[in-house]
Design an enzyme around this catalytic site. Sequence first.
Site, short mmCIF file in Angstrom:
data_model
loop_
_atom_site.label_atom_id
_atom_site.label_comp_id
_atom_site.label_asym_id
_atom_site.label_seq_id
_atom_site.Cartn_x
_atom_site.Cartn_y
_atom_site.Cartn_z
N ARG A 47 0.84 -1.35 -0.03
CA ARG A 47 0.05 0.09 0.06
C ARG A 47 0.90 1.30 -0.21
O ARG A 47 0.68 2.06 -0.65
CB ARG A 47 -0.84 -0.06 1.24
CG ARG A 47 -2.20 0.99 1.23
CD ARG A 47 -2.81 0.89 2.47
NE ARG A 47 -3.54 -0.33 2.57
CZ ARG A 47 -4.87 -0.23 2.25
NH1 ARG A 47 -5.50 1.22 1.88
NH2 ARG A 47 -5.89 -1.21 2.50
N ASP A 88 -3.67 -0.49 -3.79
CA ASP A 88 -4.64 -0.47 -2.55
C ASP A 88 -5.42 -1.90 -3.23
O ASP A 88 -6.15 -1.80 -4.18
CB ASP A 88 -5.36 0.57 -2.60
CG ASP A 88 -6.70 0.53 -1.80
OD1 ASP A 88 -6.81 -0.95 -1.05
OD2 ASP A 88 -7.72 1.35 -1.61
N LYS A 143 0.89 -18.33 5.39
CA LYS A 143 -0.17 -18.53 6.16
C LYS A 143 -0.14 -17.07 6.87
O LYS A 143 0.46 -16.16 6.62
CB LYS A 143 0.33 -19.37 7.39
CG LYS A 143 1.46 -18.86 8.13
CD LYS A 143 1.76 -20.12 9.11
CE LYS A 143 1.11 -19.72 10.53
NZ LYS A 143 1.96 -19.00 11.58
N HIS A 173 6.66 -22.78 6.30
CA HIS A 173 7.93 -22.65 6.06
C HIS A 173 9.03 -23.84 6.87
O HIS A 173 10.08 -23.85 6.53
CB HIS A 173 8.50 -21.27 6.43
CG HIS A 173 8.42 -21.02 8.03
ND1 HIS A 173 7.38 -20.81 8.96
CD2 HIS A 173 9.59 -21.19 8.81
CE1 HIS A 173 7.88 -20.75 10.14
NE2 HIS A 173 9.18 -20.75 10.28
N LYS A 177 12.87 -26.06 6.09
CA LYS A 177 14.16 -26.05 6.94
C LYS A 177 14.81 -27.47 6.45
O LYS A 177 14.27 -28.42 5.95
CB LYS A 177 13.73 -26.27 8.34
CG LYS A 177 12.95 -24.94 8.81
CD LYS A 177 12.74 -24.99 10.35
CE LYS A 177 11.88 -23.83 10.94
NZ LYS A 177 12.67 -22.50 11.08
N GLU A 211 9.91 -21.66 22.01
CA GLU A 211 10.38 -20.64 21.57
C GLU A 211 10.65 -19.58 22.85
O GLU A 211 9.94 -19.69 23.83
CB GLU A 211 9.36 -19.64 20.52
CG GLU A 211 9.12 -20.45 19.38
CD GLU A 211 8.12 -19.51 18.52
OE1 GLU A 211 8.94 -18.72 17.76
OE2 GLU A 211 6.92 -19.68 18.83
N ASP A 230 -1.74 -21.15 15.52
CA ASP A 230 -0.39 -20.60 15.20
C ASP A 230 0.55 -21.43 14.70
O ASP A 230 1.36 -21.26 13.87
CB ASP A 230 -0.13 -19.59 16.09
CG ASP A 230 1.10 -18.93 15.51
OD1 ASP A 230 1.19 -18.48 14.51
OD2 ASP A 230 1.99 -18.42 16.37
N HIS A 235 2.92 -26.14 11.43
CA HIS A 235 4.21 -26.71 11.58
C HIS A 235 4.08 -27.99 12.19
O HIS A 235 4.81 -28.93 11.73
CB HIS A 235 5.10 -25.69 12.26
CG HIS A 235 4.94 -24.45 11.75
ND1 HIS A 235 4.69 -24.13 10.28
CD2 HIS A 235 4.95 -23.18 12.43
CE1 HIS A 235 4.89 -22.54 10.16
NE2 HIS A 235 4.76 -22.03 11.60
N LYS A 329 5.41 -20.18 23.63
CA LYS A 329 6.42 -18.82 23.71
C LYS A 329 6.87 -18.57 25.28
O LYS A 329 6.25 -19.45 26.24
CB LYS A 329 5.50 -17.71 23.45
CG LYS A 329 4.54 -17.76 22.06
CD LYS A 329 5.36 -17.14 20.99
CE LYS A 329 4.75 -17.04 19.79
NZ LYS A 329 5.51 -17.25 18.50
C1 BG6 Z 1 5.20 -18.80 12.52
C2 BG6 Z 1 4.52 -18.35 13.82
O1 BG6 Z 1 4.64 -19.45 11.58
O2 BG6 Z 1 6.42 -19.62 13.12
C3 BG6 Z 1 5.27 -17.58 14.76
O3 BG6 Z 1 3.46 -17.59 13.38
C4 BG6 Z 1 6.53 -18.38 15.41
O4 BG6 Z 1 4.42 -17.51 15.98
C5 BG6 Z 1 7.27 -18.79 13.72
O5 BG6 Z 1 7.24 -17.72 16.01
C6 BG6 Z 1 8.46 -19.90 14.28
O6 BG6 Z 1 9.30 -19.99 13.02
P1 BG6 Z 1 10.70 -20.36 13.46
O7 BG6 Z 1 11.26 -20.84 12.19
O8 BG6 Z 1 11.40 -19.25 13.95
O9 BG6 Z 1 10.89 -21.69 14.25
#
Ligand code: BG6
Length: 484
Positions: A47, A88, A143, A173, A177, A211, A230, A235, A329
Amino acid sequence: MTQFTADRLLLFGATGDLARRKLLPSLCALDADDLLPHDLRIIATARSELDDASYRAMARAALEEHLAHDRRTTIERFLDRLTYQPLDATTLKGFTDLAAKVGTPANGLAIFLSTAPSLFGPTIAGLEHAGLTGERARIGLEKPLGNDLASSCAINDAVASAFPEERIFRIDHYLGKETVQNLLALRFANILFEPIWNSNYISHVQITVAETVGLEGRVGFYDDAGALRDMVQNHMLQLLSLVAMEPPTSFDATAVRDEKVKVLRALRPAQASETVTGQYRAGAITGAAVPGYDEELGKESATETFVAIKAHLDNWRWKGVPFYLRTGKRLPERVTEILVQFAAVPHSIFNARPTAQAPAMQPNHLLIGIQPEENITLSLMAKVPGLDEAGLALREVPLAIAMPDAFSETHRRIAYERLLLDLVKGDQTLFVRRDEVEAQWHWIDAIRAQWEQQALTPKSYTAGSWGPSAAIALAERDGVSWHE
Ligand code: BG6
Protein backbone atom coordinates in the site's frame (compact mmCIF):
# COMPACT_ATOMS: atom_id res chain seq x y z
CA MET A 1 0.35 -29.11 -16.23
CA THR A 2 2.35 -26.28 -17.77
CA GLN A 3 5.95 -26.38 -16.55
CA PHE A 4 7.86 -23.14 -16.60
CA THR A 5 10.53 -21.29 -14.68
CA ALA A 6 9.13 -17.87 -13.86
CA ASP A 7 10.98 -14.79 -15.08
CA ARG A 8 8.73 -12.43 -13.10
CA LEU A 9 8.07 -12.62 -9.39
CA LEU A 10 5.25 -10.46 -8.07
CA LEU A 11 5.53 -9.92 -4.33
CA PHE A 12 2.45 -8.74 -2.40
CA GLY A 13 3.07 -7.41 1.13
CA ALA A 14 6.52 -6.33 -0.02
CA THR A 15 7.07 -3.79 2.74
CA GLY A 16 5.93 -6.12 5.52
CA ASP A 17 7.88 -7.80 8.26
CA LEU A 18 8.17 -11.15 6.48
CA ALA A 19 9.41 -9.51 3.29
CA ARG A 20 12.07 -7.55 5.15
CA ARG A 21 13.23 -10.30 7.49
CA LYS A 22 12.97 -13.38 5.24
CA LEU A 23 11.80 -12.95 1.65
CA LEU A 24 14.21 -10.27 0.42
CA PRO A 25 17.21 -11.80 2.25
CA SER A 26 16.34 -15.24 0.85
CA LEU A 27 16.04 -13.97 -2.71
CA CYS A 28 19.27 -12.01 -2.41
CA ALA A 29 21.07 -15.06 -0.99
CA LEU A 30 19.84 -17.19 -3.90
CA ASP A 31 21.12 -14.51 -6.25
CA ALA A 32 24.52 -14.56 -4.56
CA ASP A 33 24.75 -18.29 -5.39
CA ASP A 34 23.57 -17.68 -8.98
CA LEU A 35 20.46 -19.74 -8.32
CA LEU A 36 17.89 -17.22 -9.53
CA PRO A 37 17.06 -17.27 -13.25
CA HIS A 38 19.33 -14.59 -14.74
CA ASP A 39 16.35 -12.73 -16.23
CA LEU A 40 14.15 -12.82 -13.10
CA ARG A 41 12.58 -9.46 -12.31
CA ILE A 42 10.90 -8.88 -8.99
CA ILE A 43 7.91 -6.57 -8.85
CA ALA A 44 7.18 -5.55 -5.29
CA THR A 45 3.83 -4.16 -4.25
CA ALA A 46 2.17 -2.89 -1.07
CA ARG A 47 0.00 0.00 0.00
CA SER A 48 2.84 2.48 0.77
CA GLU A 49 3.40 5.21 -1.78
CA LEU A 50 7.01 4.41 -2.71
CA ASP A 51 8.81 4.54 -6.04
CA ASP A 52 11.46 2.13 -7.32
CA ALA A 53 14.31 4.07 -5.73
CA SER A 54 12.76 4.37 -2.29
CA TYR A 55 11.73 0.71 -2.30
CA ARG A 56 15.27 -0.30 -3.21
CA ALA A 57 16.56 1.80 -0.34
CA MET A 58 14.16 0.04 2.02
CA ALA A 59 15.23 -3.34 0.61
CA ARG A 60 18.92 -2.45 1.01
CA ALA A 61 18.36 -1.55 4.68
CA ALA A 62 16.50 -4.85 5.21
CA LEU A 63 19.34 -6.82 3.61
CA GLU A 64 21.96 -5.05 5.67
CA GLU A 65 20.03 -5.92 8.78
CA HIS A 66 18.95 -9.48 8.04
CA LEU A 67 21.31 -11.06 5.52
CA ALA A 68 24.47 -12.86 6.67
CA HIS A 69 27.67 -10.94 5.87
CA ASP A 70 29.16 -13.63 3.65
CA ARG A 71 26.09 -13.58 1.43
CA ARG A 72 26.04 -9.88 0.68
CA THR A 73 28.31 -10.06 -2.33
CA THR A 74 25.69 -9.28 -4.97
CA ILE A 75 23.37 -6.80 -3.27
CA GLU A 76 23.67 -4.25 -6.09
CA ARG A 77 22.83 -6.78 -8.78
CA PHE A 78 19.91 -7.99 -6.68
CA LEU A 79 18.52 -4.49 -6.09
CA ASP A 80 18.57 -3.90 -9.84
CA ARG A 81 16.04 -6.69 -10.21
CA LEU A 82 13.52 -4.86 -8.00
CA THR A 83 10.77 -2.48 -9.04
CA TYR A 84 7.85 -1.22 -6.97
CA GLN A 85 4.21 -0.44 -7.63
CA PRO A 86 1.94 1.00 -4.89
CA LEU A 87 -1.43 -0.73 -4.72
CA ASP A 88 -4.61 -0.64 -2.68
CA ALA A 89 -5.58 -4.27 -3.08
CA THR A 90 -9.11 -3.69 -1.80
CA THR A 91 -10.24 -2.11 -5.07
CA LEU A 92 -9.77 -3.26 -8.66
CA LYS A 93 -8.51 0.15 -9.77
CA GLY A 94 -4.78 -0.23 -9.30
CA PHE A 95 -4.42 -3.71 -10.79
CA THR A 96 -4.21 -2.56 -14.39
CA ASP A 97 -1.20 -0.37 -13.53
CA LEU A 98 0.27 -3.28 -11.62
CA ALA A 99 -0.12 -5.53 -14.69
CA ALA A 100 1.61 -2.86 -16.78
CA LYS A 101 4.50 -2.83 -14.33
CA VAL A 102 4.72 -6.64 -14.49
CA GLY A 103 4.77 -6.50 -18.29
CA THR A 104 4.66 -9.66 -20.39
CA PRO A 105 6.79 -12.42 -18.93
CA ALA A 106 8.79 -14.42 -21.46
CA ASN A 107 8.23 -17.68 -19.55
CA GLY A 108 5.80 -17.08 -16.73
CA LEU A 109 4.82 -15.29 -13.57
CA ALA A 110 5.16 -16.40 -9.95
CA ILE A 111 3.02 -14.48 -7.46
CA PHE A 112 3.62 -14.51 -3.71
CA LEU A 113 0.92 -13.32 -1.32
CA SER A 114 2.19 -12.31 2.08
CA THR A 115 -0.69 -10.10 3.18
CA ALA A 116 -3.54 -10.22 5.68
CA PRO A 117 -5.89 -13.07 4.73
CA SER A 118 -8.74 -10.55 4.42
CA LEU A 119 -6.94 -9.22 1.31
CA PHE A 120 -6.66 -12.63 -0.39
CA GLY A 121 -10.14 -12.50 -1.95
CA PRO A 122 -9.86 -8.92 -3.32
CA THR A 123 -6.30 -9.60 -4.51
CA ILE A 124 -7.36 -12.68 -6.47
CA ALA A 125 -10.22 -10.68 -8.00
CA GLY A 126 -7.80 -7.92 -8.94
CA LEU A 127 -5.30 -10.35 -10.47
CA GLU A 128 -8.07 -11.92 -12.56
CA HIS A 129 -9.34 -8.52 -13.62
CA ALA A 130 -5.85 -7.53 -14.78
CA GLY A 131 -5.24 -10.81 -16.66
CA LEU A 132 -2.53 -12.03 -14.26
CA THR A 133 -3.99 -15.46 -13.55
CA GLY A 134 -3.52 -17.29 -16.85
CA GLU A 135 -1.87 -20.66 -17.46
CA ARG A 136 1.56 -19.18 -17.07
CA ALA A 137 0.96 -17.80 -13.60
CA ARG A 138 1.25 -19.60 -10.28
CA ILE A 139 0.56 -18.32 -6.80
CA GLY A 140 2.28 -18.82 -3.44
CA LEU A 141 0.26 -18.20 -0.26
CA GLU A 142 1.71 -17.38 3.14
CA LYS A 143 -0.13 -18.31 6.33
CA PRO A 144 -2.46 -17.68 8.06
CA LEU A 145 -4.87 -19.25 5.59
CA GLY A 146 -7.94 -18.76 7.73
CA ASN A 147 -8.48 -19.49 11.40
CA ASP A 148 -10.71 -22.54 11.17
CA LEU A 149 -11.85 -25.04 8.56
CA ALA A 150 -14.69 -22.86 7.28
CA SER A 151 -12.60 -19.70 6.78
CA SER A 152 -9.76 -21.72 5.29
CA CYS A 153 -12.20 -23.29 2.80
CA ALA A 154 -13.48 -19.83 1.90
CA ILE A 155 -9.93 -18.65 1.14
CA ASN A 156 -9.11 -21.82 -0.76
CA ASP A 157 -12.31 -21.49 -2.79
CA ALA A 158 -11.47 -17.89 -3.69
CA VAL A 159 -7.98 -18.90 -4.83
CA ALA A 160 -9.31 -21.97 -6.65
CA SER A 161 -11.68 -19.79 -8.66
CA ALA A 162 -8.62 -18.32 -10.41
CA PHE A 163 -5.87 -20.95 -10.05
CA PRO A 164 -6.04 -24.75 -10.29
CA GLU A 165 -4.49 -26.69 -7.39
CA GLU A 166 -1.34 -27.52 -9.40
CA ARG A 167 -0.59 -23.80 -9.59
CA ILE A 168 -1.25 -23.06 -5.89
CA PHE A 169 1.75 -23.18 -3.53
CA ARG A 170 0.77 -23.01 0.15
CA ILE A 171 3.74 -22.22 2.32
CA ASP A 172 4.58 -23.94 5.57
CA HIS A 173 8.06 -22.57 6.12
CA TYR A 174 9.00 -25.56 8.30
CA LEU A 175 9.07 -27.66 5.13
CA GLY A 176 11.82 -25.38 3.83
CA LYS A 177 14.09 -26.15 6.78
CA GLU A 178 17.06 -28.38 5.93
CA THR A 179 16.65 -30.74 8.87
CA VAL A 180 12.96 -31.21 8.19
CA GLN A 181 13.80 -32.42 4.70
CA ASN A 182 16.57 -34.46 6.24
CA LEU A 183 13.97 -36.37 8.17
CA LEU A 184 12.85 -37.85 4.86
CA ALA A 185 16.44 -38.67 3.94
CA LEU A 186 17.01 -40.30 7.32
CA ARG A 187 13.90 -42.44 7.04
CA PHE A 188 13.94 -43.31 3.36
CA ALA A 189 17.59 -43.23 2.27
CA ASN A 190 18.71 -45.62 5.03
CA ILE A 191 17.67 -49.24 5.51
CA LEU A 192 18.33 -49.04 9.22
CA PHE A 193 15.27 -47.34 10.62
CA GLU A 194 12.30 -48.25 8.45
CA PRO A 195 11.96 -51.90 9.62
CA ILE A 196 11.64 -50.75 13.23
CA TRP A 197 9.69 -47.54 12.54
CA ASN A 198 6.38 -48.79 13.92
CA SER A 199 4.47 -49.68 17.06
CA ASN A 200 6.41 -52.93 17.54
CA TYR A 201 9.61 -51.02 18.28
CA ILE A 202 8.64 -47.42 19.01
CA SER A 203 6.92 -46.68 22.31
CA HIS A 204 6.23 -42.99 21.79
CA VAL A 205 7.26 -39.88 19.85
CA GLN A 206 7.72 -36.33 21.20
CA ILE A 207 7.69 -33.21 19.08
CA THR A 208 8.72 -29.98 20.79
CA VAL A 209 8.74 -26.51 19.25
CA ALA A 210 9.86 -24.17 22.03
CA GLU A 211 10.37 -20.45 21.57
CA THR A 212 11.83 -17.86 23.91
CA VAL A 213 10.12 -14.93 22.17
CA GLY A 214 6.81 -13.51 23.34
CA LEU A 215 4.27 -11.55 21.33
CA GLU A 216 6.89 -9.77 19.19
CA GLY A 217 4.49 -6.90 18.54
CA ARG A 218 2.01 -9.16 16.70
CA VAL A 219 -0.69 -8.09 19.13
CA GLY A 220 -3.83 -8.37 17.01
CA PHE A 221 -2.87 -11.45 15.08
CA TYR A 222 -1.54 -13.63 17.85
CA ASP A 223 -4.29 -12.98 20.33
CA ASP A 224 -6.87 -14.09 17.75
CA ALA A 225 -4.86 -17.18 16.89
CA GLY A 226 -3.13 -18.74 19.92
CA ALA A 227 -0.56 -21.51 19.97
CA LEU A 228 -2.85 -24.25 18.69
CA ARG A 229 -3.71 -22.42 15.47
CA ASP A 230 -0.41 -20.56 15.08
CA MET A 231 1.94 -23.54 15.48
CA VAL A 232 0.17 -26.90 15.85
CA GLN A 233 -2.28 -26.60 12.96
CA ASN A 234 0.55 -26.15 10.48
CA HIS A 235 4.19 -26.68 11.49
CA MET A 236 3.72 -29.35 14.14
CA LEU A 237 1.23 -31.40 12.17
CA GLN A 238 3.54 -31.24 9.15
CA LEU A 239 6.41 -32.54 11.30
CA LEU A 240 4.16 -35.27 12.66
CA SER A 241 3.09 -36.32 9.17
CA LEU A 242 6.72 -36.58 8.00
CA VAL A 243 7.61 -38.74 11.00
CA ALA A 244 4.58 -40.99 10.61
CA MET A 245 3.98 -41.26 6.86
CA GLU A 246 4.36 -44.45 4.83
CA PRO A 247 7.25 -44.48 2.34
CA PRO A 248 6.12 -42.55 -0.75
CA THR A 249 6.91 -44.16 -4.10
CA SER A 250 9.10 -41.21 -5.09
CA PHE A 251 10.13 -37.78 -3.90
CA ASP A 252 7.53 -36.01 -5.95
CA ALA A 253 4.72 -33.68 -5.05
CA THR A 254 1.84 -36.10 -5.51
CA ALA A 255 3.48 -39.13 -3.92
CA VAL A 256 4.76 -37.27 -0.85
CA ARG A 257 1.56 -35.36 -0.23
CA ASP A 258 -0.64 -38.42 -0.76
CA GLU A 259 1.18 -40.11 2.11
CA LYS A 260 1.15 -37.07 4.39
CA VAL A 261 -2.59 -36.55 4.03
CA LYS A 262 -3.26 -40.18 4.99
CA VAL A 263 -1.50 -39.54 8.29
CA LEU A 264 -3.43 -36.34 8.93
CA ARG A 265 -6.70 -38.15 8.28
CA ALA A 266 -5.70 -40.90 10.69
CA LEU A 267 -5.43 -38.45 13.61
CA ARG A 268 -7.90 -39.50 16.29
CA PRO A 269 -9.99 -36.58 17.60
CA ALA A 270 -8.12 -35.52 20.76
CA GLN A 271 -9.98 -35.48 24.06
CA ALA A 272 -9.75 -32.25 26.05
CA SER A 273 -8.25 -34.32 28.86
CA GLU A 274 -5.34 -35.10 26.54
CA THR A 275 -4.56 -31.42 26.01
CA VAL A 276 -3.04 -28.77 28.27
CA THR A 277 -3.02 -25.06 27.56
CA GLY A 278 -1.06 -22.32 29.24
CA GLN A 279 -0.41 -18.60 29.18
CA TYR A 280 2.85 -17.08 30.37
CA ARG A 281 3.14 -14.72 33.31
CA ALA A 282 6.07 -12.41 34.02
CA GLY A 283 9.35 -14.24 34.52
CA ALA A 284 12.89 -14.34 33.20
CA ILE A 285 14.45 -15.73 30.04
CA THR A 286 18.19 -16.36 30.23
CA GLY A 287 18.44 -14.00 33.18
CA ALA A 288 16.47 -11.11 31.67
CA ALA A 289 13.10 -10.15 33.16
CA VAL A 290 10.17 -10.32 30.73
CA PRO A 291 6.54 -9.24 31.21
CA GLY A 292 3.54 -11.55 31.22
CA TYR A 293 1.37 -12.07 28.14
CA ASP A 294 -1.49 -9.92 29.40
CA GLU A 295 0.95 -7.11 30.21
CA GLU A 296 2.45 -7.31 26.70
CA LEU A 297 -1.03 -7.38 25.25
CA GLY A 298 -2.33 -4.59 27.48
CA LYS A 299 -5.45 -6.49 28.53
CA GLU A 300 -6.58 -9.80 29.95
CA SER A 301 -6.99 -12.58 27.46
CA ALA A 302 -7.94 -16.25 27.32
CA THR A 303 -5.55 -17.01 24.45
CA GLU A 304 -3.14 -19.89 24.95
CA THR A 305 0.56 -19.25 24.43
CA PHE A 306 1.40 -22.87 25.23
CA VAL A 307 -0.21 -26.12 24.26
CA ALA A 308 0.63 -29.77 24.87
CA ILE A 309 -1.33 -32.59 23.27
CA LYS A 310 -1.19 -36.35 23.43
CA ALA A 311 -2.12 -37.33 19.88
CA HIS A 312 -2.91 -40.75 18.43
CA LEU A 313 -2.94 -42.11 14.91
CA ASP A 314 -5.55 -44.71 14.18
CA ASN A 315 -3.72 -46.87 11.67
CA TRP A 316 -1.78 -50.14 11.62
CA ARG A 317 1.70 -48.71 11.91
CA TRP A 318 1.08 -46.48 14.91
CA LYS A 319 -1.51 -48.40 16.90
CA GLY A 320 -0.97 -47.58 20.58
CA VAL A 321 1.96 -45.15 20.03
CA PRO A 322 1.28 -41.72 21.54
CA PHE A 323 2.67 -38.63 19.85
CA TYR A 324 3.27 -35.97 22.50
CA LEU A 325 3.28 -32.49 20.98
CA ARG A 326 4.15 -29.30 22.82
CA THR A 327 4.84 -25.77 21.77
CA GLY A 328 4.94 -22.45 23.55
CA LYS A 329 6.23 -18.92 23.73
CA ARG A 330 8.55 -17.70 26.48
CA LEU A 331 9.93 -21.15 27.23
CA PRO A 332 13.49 -21.44 28.59
CA GLU A 333 15.21 -22.06 25.24
CA ARG A 334 14.57 -21.95 21.53
CA VAL A 335 14.55 -25.53 20.40
CA THR A 336 12.69 -27.62 17.85
CA GLU A 337 13.26 -31.33 18.09
CA ILE A 338 11.72 -34.71 17.52
CA LEU A 339 12.39 -37.57 19.89
CA VAL A 340 11.63 -41.11 18.79
CA GLN A 341 11.60 -43.37 21.84
CA PHE A 342 12.23 -47.02 21.05
CA ALA A 343 10.97 -49.92 23.14
CA ALA A 344 13.08 -51.67 25.76
CA VAL A 345 14.87 -54.88 24.80
CA PRO A 346 12.51 -57.81 25.39
CA HIS A 347 14.81 -59.51 27.88
CA SER A 348 17.95 -58.23 29.54
CA ILE A 349 20.86 -60.63 29.86
CA PHE A 350 22.74 -58.16 32.08
CA ASN A 351 22.11 -58.25 35.76
CA ALA A 352 24.62 -55.79 37.26
CA ARG A 353 23.07 -53.59 39.91
CA PRO A 354 22.64 -50.00 38.66
CA THR A 355 25.24 -47.55 40.04
CA ALA A 356 25.90 -43.84 39.53
CA GLN A 357 28.45 -44.64 36.79
CA ALA A 358 26.28 -47.33 35.23
CA PRO A 359 22.59 -46.51 35.65
CA ALA A 360 19.84 -48.93 34.65
CA MET A 361 19.53 -50.03 31.06
CA GLN A 362 17.76 -47.38 28.97
CA PRO A 363 15.76 -48.06 25.82
CA ASN A 364 17.30 -46.43 22.74
CA HIS A 365 16.06 -43.13 21.41
CA LEU A 366 16.67 -41.09 18.30
CA LEU A 367 16.77 -37.32 18.74
CA ILE A 368 16.41 -35.20 15.64
CA GLY A 369 17.40 -31.60 16.35
CA ILE A 370 15.86 -29.16 13.89
CA GLN A 371 16.86 -25.85 15.45
CA PRO A 372 18.91 -24.12 16.62
CA GLU A 373 21.32 -27.08 16.35
CA GLU A 374 20.89 -29.39 13.40
CA ASN A 375 21.99 -32.71 14.75
CA ILE A 376 20.90 -36.29 14.94
CA THR A 377 21.69 -38.36 18.01
CA LEU A 378 21.02 -42.03 18.53
CA SER A 379 21.38 -43.17 22.12
CA LEU A 380 22.97 -46.61 22.49
CA MET A 381 23.84 -48.71 25.50
CA ALA A 382 27.55 -49.50 25.79
CA LYS A 383 29.78 -51.28 28.25
CA VAL A 384 31.53 -49.06 30.75
CA PRO A 385 35.26 -49.90 30.53
CA GLY A 386 36.42 -51.93 33.53
CA LEU A 387 36.73 -55.43 34.93
CA ASP A 388 33.12 -55.63 36.00
CA GLU A 389 33.52 -58.01 38.86
CA ALA A 390 29.92 -57.28 39.91
CA GLY A 391 28.58 -57.96 36.41
CA LEU A 392 28.90 -56.06 33.13
CA ALA A 393 28.26 -52.35 33.68
CA LEU A 394 26.37 -50.44 30.99
CA ARG A 395 25.83 -46.79 30.22
CA GLU A 396 23.96 -44.84 27.58
CA VAL A 397 26.28 -43.20 25.02
CA PRO A 398 25.32 -40.94 22.12
CA LEU A 399 26.06 -41.69 18.50
CA ALA A 400 25.85 -38.12 17.29
CA ILE A 401 26.10 -36.37 13.95
CA ALA A 402 26.27 -32.60 13.89
CA MET A 403 25.01 -31.79 10.41
CA PRO A 404 27.00 -28.53 10.03
CA ASP A 405 30.22 -30.48 10.74
CA ALA A 406 29.32 -33.30 8.37
CA PHE A 407 28.66 -30.76 5.61
CA SER A 408 31.06 -28.00 6.57
CA GLU A 409 31.49 -26.90 2.94
CA THR A 410 27.87 -25.70 2.75
CA HIS A 411 26.29 -22.68 4.40
CA ARG A 412 23.11 -22.60 6.37
CA ARG A 413 20.18 -21.45 4.32
CA ILE A 414 17.01 -19.58 5.26
CA ALA A 415 13.97 -21.90 4.89
CA TYR A 416 12.42 -19.46 2.42
CA GLU A 417 15.34 -19.82 0.00
CA ARG A 418 14.31 -23.38 -0.83
CA LEU A 419 10.61 -22.47 -0.99
CA LEU A 420 10.98 -19.34 -3.12
CA LEU A 421 13.21 -21.19 -5.54
CA ASP A 422 10.67 -24.02 -5.80
CA LEU A 423 7.91 -21.48 -6.37
CA VAL A 424 9.88 -19.84 -9.18
CA LYS A 425 10.66 -23.25 -10.72
CA GLY A 426 7.26 -24.83 -10.06
CA ASP A 427 8.04 -27.76 -7.74
CA GLN A 428 5.17 -28.34 -5.27
CA THR A 429 6.72 -31.15 -3.19
CA LEU A 430 7.45 -28.92 -0.19
CA PHE A 431 4.15 -27.05 -0.32
CA VAL A 432 0.93 -27.99 1.43
CA ARG A 433 -1.95 -29.34 -0.63
CA ARG A 434 -5.53 -28.29 0.05
CA ASP A 435 -6.61 -31.68 1.39
CA GLU A 436 -3.75 -31.56 3.92
CA VAL A 437 -4.74 -28.11 5.17
CA GLU A 438 -8.33 -29.20 5.52
CA ALA A 439 -7.44 -32.38 7.42
CA GLN A 440 -5.26 -30.24 9.72
CA TRP A 441 -8.08 -27.79 10.43
CA HIS A 442 -10.56 -30.59 10.91
CA TRP A 443 -8.48 -31.97 13.80
CA ILE A 444 -7.75 -28.55 15.30
CA ASP A 445 -11.37 -27.36 15.15
CA ALA A 446 -12.50 -30.45 17.08
CA ILE A 447 -10.03 -29.63 19.86
CA ARG A 448 -11.14 -26.03 20.03
CA ALA A 449 -14.79 -27.06 20.08
CA GLN A 450 -14.09 -29.18 23.16
CA TRP A 451 -12.22 -26.38 24.89
CA GLU A 452 -15.16 -24.09 24.27
CA GLN A 453 -17.73 -26.66 25.32
CA GLN A 454 -15.92 -27.30 28.59
CA ALA A 455 -15.08 -23.60 29.04
CA LEU A 456 -11.39 -24.44 29.53
CA THR A 457 -9.02 -21.55 30.07
CA PRO A 458 -5.21 -21.63 29.91
CA LYS A 459 -3.25 -22.32 33.08
CA SER A 460 -0.57 -19.85 34.09
CA TYR A 461 3.13 -20.61 33.69
CA THR A 462 6.09 -18.46 34.52
CA ALA A 463 8.00 -17.13 31.52
CA GLY A 464 11.23 -19.12 31.33
CA SER A 465 9.65 -22.37 32.55
CA TRP A 466 8.58 -25.37 30.45
CA GLY A 467 4.88 -24.52 30.63
CA PRO A 468 2.22 -25.41 33.20
CA SER A 469 2.91 -28.38 35.47
CA ALA A 470 -0.13 -30.10 33.96
CA ALA A 471 1.92 -30.52 30.75
CA ILE A 472 4.52 -32.50 32.67
CA ALA A 473 1.74 -34.55 34.26
CA LEU A 474 0.22 -35.26 30.83
CA ALA A 475 3.32 -37.24 29.89
CA GLU A 476 4.20 -38.49 33.35
CA ARG A 477 0.96 -40.29 33.93
CA ASP A 478 2.09 -42.56 31.06
CA GLY A 479 5.54 -42.92 32.64
CA VAL A 480 7.06 -40.57 30.02
CA SER A 481 9.32 -37.57 30.68
CA TRP A 482 9.58 -34.74 28.21
CA HIS A 483 13.06 -34.52 26.75
CA GLU A 484 14.86 -31.44 28.08
C1 BG6 B 1 5.37 -18.72 12.59
C2 BG6 B 1 4.50 -18.33 13.76
O1 BG6 B 1 4.62 -19.45 11.66
O2 BG6 B 1 6.46 -19.50 13.03
C3 BG6 B 1 5.32 -17.61 14.81
O3 BG6 B 1 3.45 -17.50 13.32
C4 BG6 B 1 6.55 -18.39 15.19
O4 BG6 B 1 4.53 -17.33 15.97
C5 BG6 B 1 7.32 -18.83 13.95
O5 BG6 B 1 7.38 -17.58 16.00
C6 BG6 B 1 8.42 -19.78 14.31
O6 BG6 B 1 9.23 -20.01 13.19
P1 BG6 B 1 10.75 -20.44 13.36
O7 BG6 B 1 11.23 -20.71 11.97
O8 BG6 B 1 11.46 -19.29 14.04
O9 BG6 B 1 10.74 -21.66 14.22
